[in-house]
Write an enzyme that holds these catalytic residues in place. Structure first.
Site, PDB file in Angstrom:
ATOM      1  N   GLY A   8      55.956  38.827  40.849  1.00 44.50           N
ATOM      2  CA  GLY A   8      55.251  40.071  40.534  1.00 44.50           C
ATOM      3  C   GLY A   8      55.077  40.351  39.055  1.00 44.50           C
ATOM      4  O   GLY A   8      54.982  41.514  38.652  1.00 44.50           O
ATOM      5  N   MET A  20      50.135  34.334  48.159  1.00 47.81           N
ATOM      6  CA  MET A  20      49.952  32.929  48.513  1.00 47.81           C
ATOM      7  C   MET A  20      49.466  32.707  49.945  1.00 47.81           C
ATOM      8  O   MET A  20      49.696  31.648  50.516  1.00 47.81           O
ATOM      9  CB  MET A  20      51.251  32.148  48.250  1.00 47.81           C
ATOM     10  CG  MET A  20      51.764  32.275  46.829  1.00 47.81           C
ATOM     11  SD  MET A  20      50.529  31.961  45.539  1.00 47.81           S
ATOM     12  CE  MET A  20      50.740  30.213  45.336  1.00 47.81           C
ATOM     13  N   HIS A  60      43.951  33.421  39.295  1.00 42.64           N
ATOM     14  CA  HIS A  60      44.299  32.030  39.590  1.00 42.64           C
ATOM     15  C   HIS A  60      44.668  31.317  38.278  1.00 42.64           C
ATOM     16  O   HIS A  60      43.962  31.459  37.272  1.00 42.64           O
ATOM     17  CB  HIS A  60      43.104  31.328  40.248  1.00 42.64           C
ATOM     18  CG  HIS A  60      43.418  29.915  40.624  1.00 42.64           C
ATOM     19  ND1 HIS A  60      44.205  29.585  41.704  1.00 42.64           N
ATOM     20  CD2 HIS A  60      43.083  28.738  40.025  1.00 42.64           C
ATOM     21  CE1 HIS A  60      44.340  28.274  41.762  1.00 42.64           C
ATOM     22  NE2 HIS A  60      43.667  27.733  40.757  1.00 42.64           N
ATOM     23  N   ASP A  81      36.143  35.304  48.235  1.00 43.58           N
ATOM     24  CA  ASP A  81      35.226  35.071  49.358  1.00 43.58           C
ATOM     25  C   ASP A  81      35.971  34.244  50.409  1.00 43.58           C
ATOM     26  O   ASP A  81      37.189  34.092  50.321  1.00 43.58           O
ATOM     27  CB  ASP A  81      33.906  34.426  48.894  1.00 43.58           C
ATOM     28  CG  ASP A  81      34.097  33.023  48.372  1.00 43.58           C
ATOM     29  OD1 ASP A  81      35.220  32.472  48.497  1.00 43.58           O
ATOM     30  OD2 ASP A  81      33.128  32.448  47.843  1.00 43.58           O
TER      31      ASP A  81
END
Ligand code: GAR
Length: 218
Positions: A12, A87, A106, A138
């Site tokens: 986090g 994940m 990412h 997406d």
């Protein structure tokens, strides 16, 4: 002020970067919920330290997990979602419910090195430059329209740990900038996937945003 939820799976630190920015008055959206798919994710304590409600949704069955998340998100009236080290792959119905309202961070310059262990992939490939990317989510894996990117050189003596640490420092800046651009309605997806940034609108938005004095938690 737009409301958003953060989905995490681990440490986090990107979540913390957003919460610290908020505490400094430098985040122009309100984090209202943190959901973790792991009950022992250290990021849960980060959220709790900052007074953000947390929920654990285990991913033993993907369909019911996504359904449960949607219920929680609707209950908190979340306008958008940030995946910060989350994940799990989200699927059709969930993505449709928040179409172009899910941001992911990412640790590589997409479209290079999608999926897991992006920093390891970059080292193994022999890339001299990698970095980080924020993008809309997406239905593919790390394939959505790119919002922001920042390059990070790969140094000759880099290990996965040293490279990951330098990338992470850049992620922390990028995730805050991306949330702010989205919160200010300054991101437009042109055609299929090019994201246009309205910098002038953002300047106006920032100037009008009331400076919120907050104490940075220790
Ligand atoms: C970050 O490096 C993030 O980019 C990566 O996981 C790490 C989470 O760190 N995410 C992915 O690889 C997603 N494909 P954090 O929990 O400290 O924010």
């Amino acid at each position: 002020m737009k409301r958003f939820a953060v989905l995490i799976s681990g440490r986090g630190s990107n979540l913390e970067a957003m919460l610290l920015a908020r505490a400094r008055g430098g985040l122009f959206a309100d984090p209202v919920l943190v959901i973790s798919n792991k009950s022992d994710a250290p990021g849960l304590a980060v959220a709790q330290r900052h007074g953000i409600p947390t929920e654990i949704v285990l991913w033993s069955d993907r369909e019911s997990a996504e359904q449960r998340c949607l219920e929680l998100l609707h209950r908190q009236s979340a306008d958008f979602i940030v995946l910060a080290g989350f994940m799990k792959v989200l699927t059709g119905g969930f993505i449709d419910a928040y179409c172009h309202r899910i941001l992911n961070i990412h640790p590589a310059l997409l479209p290079s090195f999608p999926g897991v262990h992006a920093q390891r992939q970059a080292l193994k490939y022999g890339a001299r430059v990698t970095g980080c990317t924020t993008h809309f989510v997406d239905a593919g894996i790390d394939t959505g329209p790119i919002i922001l990117q920042k390059a990070v050189p790969v140094l000759p003596d880099d290990t996965e740990e040293t490279l990951s640490a330098r990338i992470l420092a850049c992620e922390h800046e990028l995730v805050v900038e991306s949330v702010n651009l989205f919160a200010a309605d300054c991101l437009m997806i042109d055609g299929d996937r090019r994201v246009r940034i309205d910098g002038e609108k953002f300047k106006r938005f920032r100037a009008e945003c009331p400076a919120r004095e907050r104490t940075v938690p220790t």
